[in-house]
Structures are given as C-alpha cells and as structure tokens.
Motif scaffolding. Sequence first.
Motif, PDB file in Angstrom:
ATOM      1  N   HIS A  40      -3.430  18.251 -21.504  1.00  0.00           N
ATOM      2  CA  HIS A  40      -2.498  17.156 -21.237  1.00  0.00           C
ATOM      3  C   HIS A  40      -1.455  17.593 -20.217  1.00  0.00           C
ATOM      4  CE1 HIS A  40      -4.087  15.199 -24.855  1.00  0.00           C
ATOM      5  NE2 HIS A  40      -4.094  16.412 -25.368  1.00  0.00           N
ATOM      6  N   ASN A  41      -0.687  16.625 -19.784  1.00  0.00           N
ATOM      7  CA  ASN A  41       0.505  16.920 -18.992  1.00  0.00           C
ATOM      8  C   ASN A  41       0.175  17.665 -17.701  1.00  0.00           C
ATOM      9  OD1 ASN A  41       3.240  16.911 -18.422  1.00  0.00           O
ATOM     10  ND2 ASN A  41       3.600  18.879 -19.441  1.00  0.00           N
ATOM     11  N   ILE A  42      -0.798  17.141 -16.989  1.00  0.00           N
ATOM     12  CA  ILE A  42      -1.074  17.693 -15.678  1.00  0.00           C
ATOM     13  C   ILE A  42      -0.733  16.631 -14.634  1.00  0.00           C
ATOM     14  CG2 ILE A  42      -2.931  19.091 -16.672  1.00  0.00           C
ATOM     15  CD1 ILE A  42      -4.923  17.401 -15.147  1.00  0.00           C
ATOM     16  N   SER A  43      -0.593  17.062 -13.411  1.00  0.00           N
ATOM     17  CA  SER A  43      -0.337  16.118 -12.334  1.00  0.00           C
ATOM     18  C   SER A  43      -1.279  16.447 -11.185  1.00  0.00           C
ATOM     19  CB  SER A  43       1.120  16.181 -11.889  1.00  0.00           C
ATOM     20  OG  SER A  43       1.489  17.491 -11.546  1.00  0.00           O
ATOM     21  N   GLY A  44      -1.368  15.550 -10.253  1.00  0.00           N
ATOM     22  CA  GLY A  44      -2.291  15.792  -9.162  1.00  0.00           C
ATOM     23  C   GLY A  44      -1.914  14.997  -7.942  1.00  0.00           C
ATOM     24  N   LYS A  45      -2.494  15.376  -6.843  1.00  0.00           N
ATOM     25  CA  LYS A  45      -2.224  14.687  -5.589  1.00  0.00           C
ATOM     26  C   LYS A  45      -3.456  14.787  -4.712  1.00  0.00           C
ATOM     27  CE  LYS A  45       0.629  14.719  -1.461  1.00  0.00           C
ATOM     28  NZ  LYS A  45       1.320  15.600  -0.499  1.00  0.00           N
ATOM     29  N   GLU A  59       0.977  11.330  -6.144  1.00  0.00           N
ATOM     30  CA  GLU A  59       1.678  12.499  -6.649  1.00  0.00           C
ATOM     31  C   GLU A  59       2.372  12.121  -7.956  1.00  0.00           C
ATOM     32  OE1 GLU A  59       3.989  16.243  -4.730  1.00  0.00           O
ATOM     33  OE2 GLU A  59       3.994  14.353  -3.656  1.00  0.00           O
ATOM     34  N   MET A  60       2.257  13.016  -8.938  1.00  0.00           N
ATOM     35  CA  MET A  60       2.940  12.889 -10.216  1.00  0.00           C
ATOM     36  C   MET A  60       2.351  11.828 -11.128  1.00  0.00           C
ATOM     37  SD  MET A  60       5.062  15.349 -10.237  1.00  0.00           S
ATOM     38  CE  MET A  60       3.952  16.285  -9.139  1.00  0.00           C
TER      39      MET A  60
ATOM     40  N   THR B  34      -7.238  19.144   0.685  1.00  0.00           N
ATOM     41  CA  THR B  34      -6.821  17.749   0.631  1.00  0.00           C
ATOM     42  C   THR B  34      -6.400  17.247  -0.743  1.00  0.00           C
ATOM     43  OG1 THR B  34      -9.121  17.202   0.495  1.00  0.00           O
ATOM     44  CG2 THR B  34      -8.093  17.049   2.650  1.00  0.00           C
ATOM     45  N   GLY B  35      -6.193  18.147  -1.682  1.00  0.00           N
ATOM     46  CA  GLY B  35      -5.714  17.688  -2.976  1.00  0.00           C
ATOM     47  C   GLY B  35      -5.576  18.853  -3.917  1.00  0.00           C
ATOM     48  N   TYR B  36      -4.886  18.600  -5.005  1.00  0.00           N
ATOM     49  CA  TYR B  36      -4.716  19.659  -5.993  1.00  0.00           C
ATOM     50  C   TYR B  36      -4.338  19.043  -7.327  1.00  0.00           C
ATOM     51  CZ  TYR B  36       0.089  18.827  -4.511  1.00  0.00           C
ATOM     52  OH  TYR B  36       1.265  18.226  -4.170  1.00  0.00           O
ATOM     53  N   THR B  37      -4.543  19.816  -8.353  1.00  0.00           N
ATOM     54  CA  THR B  37      -4.137  19.450  -9.706  1.00  0.00           C
ATOM     55  C   THR B  37      -3.194  20.537 -10.206  1.00  0.00           C
ATOM     56  OG1 THR B  37      -6.263  18.388 -10.116  1.00  0.00           O
ATOM     57  CG2 THR B  37      -4.981  18.997 -12.051  1.00  0.00           C
ATOM     58  N   ILE B  38      -2.153  20.156 -10.896  1.00  0.00           N
ATOM     59  CA  ILE B  38      -1.193  21.117 -11.428  1.00  0.00           C
ATOM     60  C   ILE B  38      -1.183  21.032 -12.950  1.00  0.00           C
ATOM     61  CG2 ILE B  38       1.226  21.867 -11.473  1.00  0.00           C
ATOM     62  CD1 ILE B  38       1.631  20.571  -8.768  1.00  0.00           C
ATOM     63  N   ILE B  39      -1.365  22.178 -13.591  1.00  0.00           N
ATOM     64  CA  ILE B  39      -1.227  22.251 -15.044  1.00  0.00           C
ATOM     65  C   ILE B  39       0.138  22.861 -15.340  1.00  0.00           C
ATOM     66  CG2 ILE B  39      -2.174  23.176 -17.195  1.00  0.00           C
ATOM     67  CD1 ILE B  39      -4.895  23.312 -15.879  1.00  0.00           C
ATOM     68  N   HIS B  40       0.950  22.092 -16.055  1.00  0.00           N
ATOM     69  CA  HIS B  40       2.308  22.517 -16.363  1.00  0.00           C
ATOM     70  C   HIS B  40       2.347  23.224 -17.712  1.00  0.00           C
ATOM     71  CE1 HIS B  40       3.701  19.869 -13.123  1.00  0.00           C
ATOM     72  NE2 HIS B  40       2.779  19.031 -13.556  1.00  0.00           N
TER      73      HIS B  40
ATOM     74  N   HIS C  40      -0.763  25.627 -23.036  1.00  0.00           N
ATOM     75  CA  HIS C  40      -0.322  25.041 -24.294  1.00  0.00           C
ATOM     76  C   HIS C  40      -0.662  23.555 -24.317  1.00  0.00           C
ATOM     77  CE1 HIS C  40       2.099  28.666 -24.961  1.00  0.00           C
ATOM     78  NE2 HIS C  40       2.342  28.606 -23.670  1.00  0.00           N
ATOM     79  N   ASN C  41      -0.464  22.994 -25.506  1.00  0.00           N
ATOM     80  CA  ASN C  41      -0.515  21.546 -25.628  1.00  0.00           C
ATOM     81  C   ASN C  41      -1.856  20.968 -25.194  1.00  0.00           C
ATOM     82  OD1 ASN C  41       0.475  18.992 -26.243  1.00  0.00           O
ATOM     83  ND2 ASN C  41       1.274  18.661 -24.180  1.00  0.00           N
ATOM     84  N   ILE C  42      -2.923  21.537 -25.708  1.00  0.00           N
ATOM     85  CA  ILE C  42      -4.236  20.957 -25.469  1.00  0.00           C
ATOM     86  C   ILE C  42      -4.766  20.456 -26.804  1.00  0.00           C
ATOM     87  CG2 ILE C  42      -4.575  22.593 -23.587  1.00  0.00           C
ATOM     88  CD1 ILE C  42      -6.726  23.940 -25.226  1.00  0.00           C
TER      89      ILE C  42
END
Lengths: 113, 113, 113
Positions: A40-45, A59-60, B34-40, C40-42
């Motif tokens: 969960h709680n991922i973001s992408g662009k 984004e976001m 051209t893109g990315y995913t971010i895991i927080h 975390h949080n998966i």
Amino acid sequence: MNSLTLHPMKEIRIVIQGEHVKFVTDLLDSVKATGYTIIHNISGKGNHGFHTAHPMFNEMDSLVMLMTVVPPEKVNPVLAGLKPLFDRYTGVMFVSDVSVSRVDHFSTPSSDR
Amino acid sequence: MNSLTLHPMKEIRIVIQGEHVKFVTDLLDSVKATGYTIIHNISGKGNHGFHTAHPMFNEMDSLVMLMTVVPPEKVNPVLAGLKPLFDRYTGVMFVSDVSVSRVDHFSTPSSDR
Amino acid sequence: MNSLTLHPMKEIRIVIQGEHVKFVTDLLDSVKATGYTIIHNISGKGNHGFHTAHPMFNEMDSLVMLMTVVPPEKVNPVLAGLKPLFDRYTGVMFVSDVSVSRVDHFSTPSSDR
C-alpha cells in the motif's frame, strides 16, 4: 537437502489505482493464482518506459502494487484478463523470474492457522 | 496473440533517504526514464551485502524505494548519475531483469486520462 | 568504466507477520547477510501459488516484507534457518537474480555517516 529445493516460477507485479484492487484479485482468483501480497501507500508518475504520450499515472496518485507468484502458463491469462482494465484505466504489469521454496517450508500439514 | 507479447527490460530499484527523492527523479527525467513508482515508509539497516565497514543505513532511517523500468542501455547512465549522490550519502541500487507487456495494454490511443 | 560494473547476487524477499521480524533479522545477522530493507504496511492473502489447503495469510494480516541481497551460497542457509519459523507460522520466501553496483557507489571510504 531436498527440502531446500527452489522451484522456478513467475512473479507478476501489477501497479494500479487503489479502487481497482478487487478487479485484480477477482482475476487472480479466477485463474487460480492462489495468493498475493499488496503493498500500500505507493505513488507513481509517468509511463514506466512505455513509448506513449499518455502518462500512466499522475504524480502522487494513490496506488497499490499487487504481487503474485504463478506457474509460467498463467502469465498470459493474467495479462489477457487485465486488458479490459488497462483499456479504460492506467496501470502497469511486470513479469520476472523468481524461485520459491517448497510448500513444506511455508505451512505444516498438521496446522491450519 | 501478439498483444500478449512481453518485452525484456531492466528494472532499477534505488533505496535512498526520503530527502533525496528529487535528485533521483530529476536524474530519471534527464535520461528519459519515462516513469517510476515510489514505495514509501520503508526502513533499512546495514550495507546490503556490500563488503564495507560503513553501514549504509542506520536502523529505522526513513527511506523510500524508487522503481523504474528502462531499456538495458539506460542502466549505466542511471548508475553514473547516482554516483555523486552515493559519494555523499548512503543508498543502494539494484538491477534485475523484467518483462513488460506492450503499451496497448496500458493505455488506449484514444484516451488521455 | 570499471566503476559501473554490476555484480550478480541473489535477492531474497521474505513475507512474514510483523511480530517475527526479529527472528528473521537475527537469522540474517547470523549468516552475515550485511543489510536489509523492510517494507511495512503490506497485506496478503492465500498461499502464493503453493498447492496446499492451508492459507498462508488471512486477508488483511499485517505483514512486512524483508528484502536482502546475498551471494548465492547464502541462499540455502537462509532457507534452512527460516524452516523453524515456517514450521510454526505462515510466511513465504522468494529468491531472484539481481545485480548490484560496486561498493564505491554506495559509501565513501573517508565517510562514516
């Protein structure tokens, strides 16, 4: 030593907007992909390397990543099943090789917890 | 069936402290990833298998993982671009093989959402 | 260009209930796996492709994923070390190929931060 054998499988990761999780888990159930993990709680662009003028994610956006492991012959059914979703909404699917340890490392026959 | 073709690419994952995300996304933009995913909300410890006395992360540092998928020829430019960051701060970059489905699974030409 | 060399290693990902993190990090320390990242949080469901009637995770269990990168010869010790945990509790371990850049990309000899 046999218990340490690793078995080759395919890992599928699917990044989608959170509201479409049920579509994907229903699909995984229908092809008998027998489990998944959700981050969960991922973001992408952007569009993740795809050559298109249409960004996949703003984004976001609030996104989730579903991970599942399947035998190789189930990759195409999952891909085909996602097409209606990806035709309407943005998303991305990655496939990679992975090995998993045998089942008796993960659950005991005598336990049902 | 052509629509189910999977294309080989390289997946890059970069684990850094949260305050350096913009450095990395600017780099990815500059090499046209051209893109990315971010895991927080991840944490880390140690030096991830590298033989050094200098730990990469203090336990419970607030970290993020950026994931992107690029054609193979873009791996080295990303690695070179990260060097100034990794010279000053701790971080780690992983590269692995991944396949992605073709673009028409991910966005429709007629849609710009 | 030598500084851009990527070295083949094995990535291990372990999905477990949060209360068992210390068991796993102690194991990783004992086999000298020198670092790890925790997501975390998966959440998870089912048995991830394993043919068993015993689900690994109840839906919405609070899970964590530990990631580490080790040389190939350390995969089996980790797998063996996890057996007592997996005999009692549910969990899953994935192994995949990964390349990492050399250590001087990740820490400077003159710095100890």
